[in-house]
Enzyme design. Structure first.
Site, PDB file in Angstrom:
ATOM      1  N   THR A 297       0.846  -1.200   0.000  1.00  0.00           N
ATOM      2  CA  THR A 297       0.000   0.000   0.000  1.00  0.00           C
ATOM      3  C   THR A 297       0.877   1.244   0.000  1.00  0.00           C
ATOM      4  O   THR A 297       0.638   2.204  -0.739  1.00  0.00           O
ATOM      5  CB  THR A 297      -0.922   0.000   1.227  1.00  0.00           C
ATOM      6  N   GLN A 327      -5.826  -2.218  -2.709  1.00  0.00           N
ATOM      7  CA  GLN A 327      -5.264  -0.949  -2.280  1.00  0.00           C
ATOM      8  C   GLN A 327      -4.448  -0.311  -3.410  1.00  0.00           C
ATOM      9  O   GLN A 327      -3.582  -0.962  -3.992  1.00  0.00           O
ATOM     10  CB  GLN A 327      -4.378  -1.141  -1.058  1.00  0.00           C
ATOM     11  N   GLN A 349     -10.012   2.078  -3.631  1.00  0.00           N
ATOM     12  CA  GLN A 349      -9.623   1.702  -2.274  1.00  0.00           C
ATOM     13  C   GLN A 349      -8.313   2.383  -1.903  1.00  0.00           C
ATOM     14  O   GLN A 349      -7.333   2.329  -2.651  1.00  0.00           O
ATOM     15  CB  GLN A 349      -9.476   0.181  -2.162  1.00  0.00           C
ATOM     16  N   ASP A 350      -8.305   3.035  -0.713  1.00  0.00           N
ATOM     17  CA  ASP A 350      -7.091   3.675  -0.173  1.00  0.00           C
ATOM     18  C   ASP A 350      -6.584   4.815  -1.054  1.00  0.00           C
ATOM     19  O   ASP A 350      -5.375   4.921  -1.320  1.00  0.00           O
ATOM     20  CB  ASP A 350      -5.984   2.638   0.023  1.00  0.00           C
ATOM     21  N   ASP A 371     -12.067   2.657   2.670  1.00  0.00           N
ATOM     22  CA  ASP A 371     -10.981   3.231   3.488  1.00  0.00           C
ATOM     23  C   ASP A 371     -10.216   4.307   2.717  1.00  0.00           C
ATOM     24  O   ASP A 371      -8.987   4.397   2.800  1.00  0.00           O
ATOM     25  CB  ASP A 371      -9.994   2.134   3.918  1.00  0.00           C
ATOM     26  N   ARG A 439     -14.144   2.967   9.874  1.00  0.00           N
ATOM     27  CA  ARG A 439     -13.972   1.730  10.644  1.00  0.00           C
ATOM     28  C   ARG A 439     -12.581   1.747  11.271  1.00  0.00           C
ATOM     29  O   ARG A 439     -11.656   2.407  10.778  1.00  0.00           O
ATOM     30  CB  ARG A 439     -14.164   0.503   9.766  1.00  0.00           C
ATOM     31  N   TRP A 441      -9.168   0.834  11.839  1.00  0.00           N
ATOM     32  CA  TRP A 441      -8.022   0.133  11.270  1.00  0.00           C
ATOM     33  C   TRP A 441      -7.047  -0.291  12.370  1.00  0.00           C
ATOM     34  O   TRP A 441      -6.427  -1.348  12.302  1.00  0.00           O
ATOM     35  CB  TRP A 441      -7.338   1.046  10.251  1.00  0.00           C
TER      36      TRP A 441
END
Length: 534
Positions: A297, A327, A349-350, A371, A439, A441
């Site tokens: 990531t 990610q 994502q990310d 996220d 959420r 992490w």
């Protein structure tokens, strides 16, 4: 005459009382290392390494803090030698990729520890640092090591990376955070940051630069795809800045309109870089790295920014890997005192990795699915548009995943005066996908929304458990304060111990520019408009 003598006597008594050390420090003076280490979260490594490295008895808490940071730095330097040797044993692309991240992150951890130690040694001078600064830099040092660890799991090589992550440096930094926090509460350090000098990177000219029209920029170099500038590559211009600049004066790189297909890096030793585009619609930096394609990531970022005092204006950072690639980061920033003004961040994502230290985002557009605002910086978003995109079938959308791993880290995500709504691709099918504000992490995840418009795409539950577990429900901090919009109703929100509807302005103010990122000490001189409080 008598009144004058009484006044002098009272003034003397007040001066003595103000300079008198705390009662616990009077009692603890001359106590051995074990006494002081018992006040930390990890007394065993504290005792072991301080006992082997120093025979001095701490004179007081300040002396113990300096000794502990010094021994932590010594241990980190020893661990870095092990990391360097491990580089010769990379027998696969995955091992090499994980090691490369960890080597870089460990170097930055040593930089942060050095910065902290030198700062507290000189904290009575203009070149010193506040305890809030120290807490920020120690937080970044610890976050780096966790990022190294998580990357090794993503590439399935945790055993190979274990020598880097099992050397007690994380525990020692955690001890440093706990000890330094006492100085924050004792001196009320955060509340008084407005009285400090601006950091050395701030220049009077920055205000004029940010308020100028694009054609009026007095850039050091120009990047243009059509060859009309000195460079056709943004990274080439950054590398040039590293070679030719002397000192820490602002270096301005004007990037003309166009899509630049490249991955860029601004290293932690390259201060005060400013990237200026022709507007987020017209100047785009685009990449397509992702975890699905063998990157971590961390290393998937289209742009990785670590240098202190980075400013970007009128640029979009994009990752085109798509929702199927897991990610895939558009921008990763660990730049202390960084500003992103009128910028775009596009991914799935990310998307936006707010990795570490103090960051501020104003008038920005952020697109993503899962996220997509995540990391462990102290970061404030003001007047930003947060667009939730359409994910893959069966997925849910999660706007934030804050990564605070230690209760003493002064980090968190604060979203203020912003708008959360469905992107055009999600809007027609918004009822088919659930969307959550965040959420946990990490164990001490901390996110707040202040006076933000939340559209009806957000689930009434508001917040999502981590992978169907009760992880961090009691230790996280999620708060909502005076938000508006059809998705802002809190009646059916989660019942976790760590969630709260914030009703006190005093509590909410902890997450403003003034307090979360100590903005009065640096942000107002940058020229970016901002609201300091609520």
């Amino acid at each position: 005459m008598l009144l004058l003598l009484i006044h002098i006597y009272i003034s003397f008594i007040i001066l003595i009382s103000q300079s008198k050390p705390d009662s616990d420090e009077l009692l603890a003076g001359g106590r051995d290392i074990s006494y002081w280490c018992q006040t930390t979260p990890h007394p065993e490594p504290c005792n072991y390494f301080l006992g082997h490295n120093s025979h001095d008895r701490p004179k007081n808490r300040a002396h113990f803090r300096k000794m502990l940071i010094q021994v932590t730095l010594d241990r980190a330097l020893h661990a870095q030698n092990c990391t360097t040797r491990l580089g010769n044993e990379c027998g696969s692309k995955r091992k090499k990729a994980a090691w490369s991240d960890c080597n870089r992150l460990f170097s930055d951890t040593i930089f942060q520890l050095n910065r902290t130690l030198e700062g507290i040694k000189r904290n009575t001078s203009r070149k010193g640092c506040s305890s809030f600064d120290a807490q920020t830099w120690l937080s970044a040092a610890l976050t780096n090591l966790e990022t190294c660890r998580s990357g090794s799991f993503e590439l399935n090589v945790p055993k190979f990376i274990a020598p880097i992550t099992t050397n007690n440096v994380s525990e020692l930094i955690s001890d440093c955070l706990a000890v330094n926090r006492a100085f924050l509460s004792h001196k009320n350090d955060v509340e008084n940051t407005g009285d400090q000098e601006f950091p050395s990177w701030v220049r009077d000219g920055d205000r004029k630069l940010l308020q100028s029209s694009p054609w009026a920029w007095r850039a050091n170099v120009v990047v243009a795809k059509d060859g009309s500038g000195q460079f056709t590559s943004i990274q080439a211009a950054i590398n040039y800045a590293a070679k030719v600049r002397r000192g820490n004066a602002r270096f301005i790189i004007y990037v003309k309109r166009g899509v630049y297909w490249e991955n860029i890096e601004v290293g932690y030793n390259l201060y005060n870089i400013m990237l200026v585009g022709d507007g987020m619609r017209y100047t785009v930096i685009s990449g397509s790295r992702s975890v699905a394609r063998g990157f971590t990531t961390y290393s998937s970022a289209t742009a990785g920014i670590d240098g202190i005092g980075f400013i970007a204006r009128g640029i979009t950072f994009r990752n085109t890997a798509g929702p199927q690639s897991a990610q895939a980061v558009a921008l990763r920033s660990a730049s202390d005192f960084s500003v992103f003004y009128s910028c775009g961040f596009q991914g799935y994502q990310d998307t936006l990795f707010v990795h570490a230290q103090r960051q501020f985002y104003k008038y920005c557009y952020i697109y993503g699915t899962i996220d997509f605002i995540f990391g462990n910086a102290a970061v404030v978003f003001q007047n930003c548009l947060i667009y939730v995109r359409r994910p893959l079938h069966g997925q849910v959308n999660v706007i934030t995943a804050q990564g605070r791993i230690d209760p003493n880290q002064n980090t968190g995500i604060s979203i203020q005066y912003s708008v959360i709504k469905a992107a055009p691709d999600l809007k027609p099918v918004v009822k088919d996908f659930r969307t959550y504000l965040g959420r946990p992490w990490q164990q001490f995840s901390r996110t707040v929304l202040l006076k933000t418009y939340i559209d009806n795409l957000v689930s009434p539950q508001g917040w999502l458990a981590w992978e169907n577990t009760k992880f961090a429900w009691d230790t996280l901090y999620y708060g909502e304060y005076k938000n508006i919009g059809p998705g802002s109703y809190t009646r059916n929100r989660v019942k976790w111990k760590g969630y709260r509807v914030i009703r006190s302005a005093n509590e909410a103010s902890k997450f403003t520019v003034n307090n979360l990122i100590s903005g009065r000490t640096w942000l107002k001189a940058s020229g970016v408009p901002f609201s300091s409080g609520l």
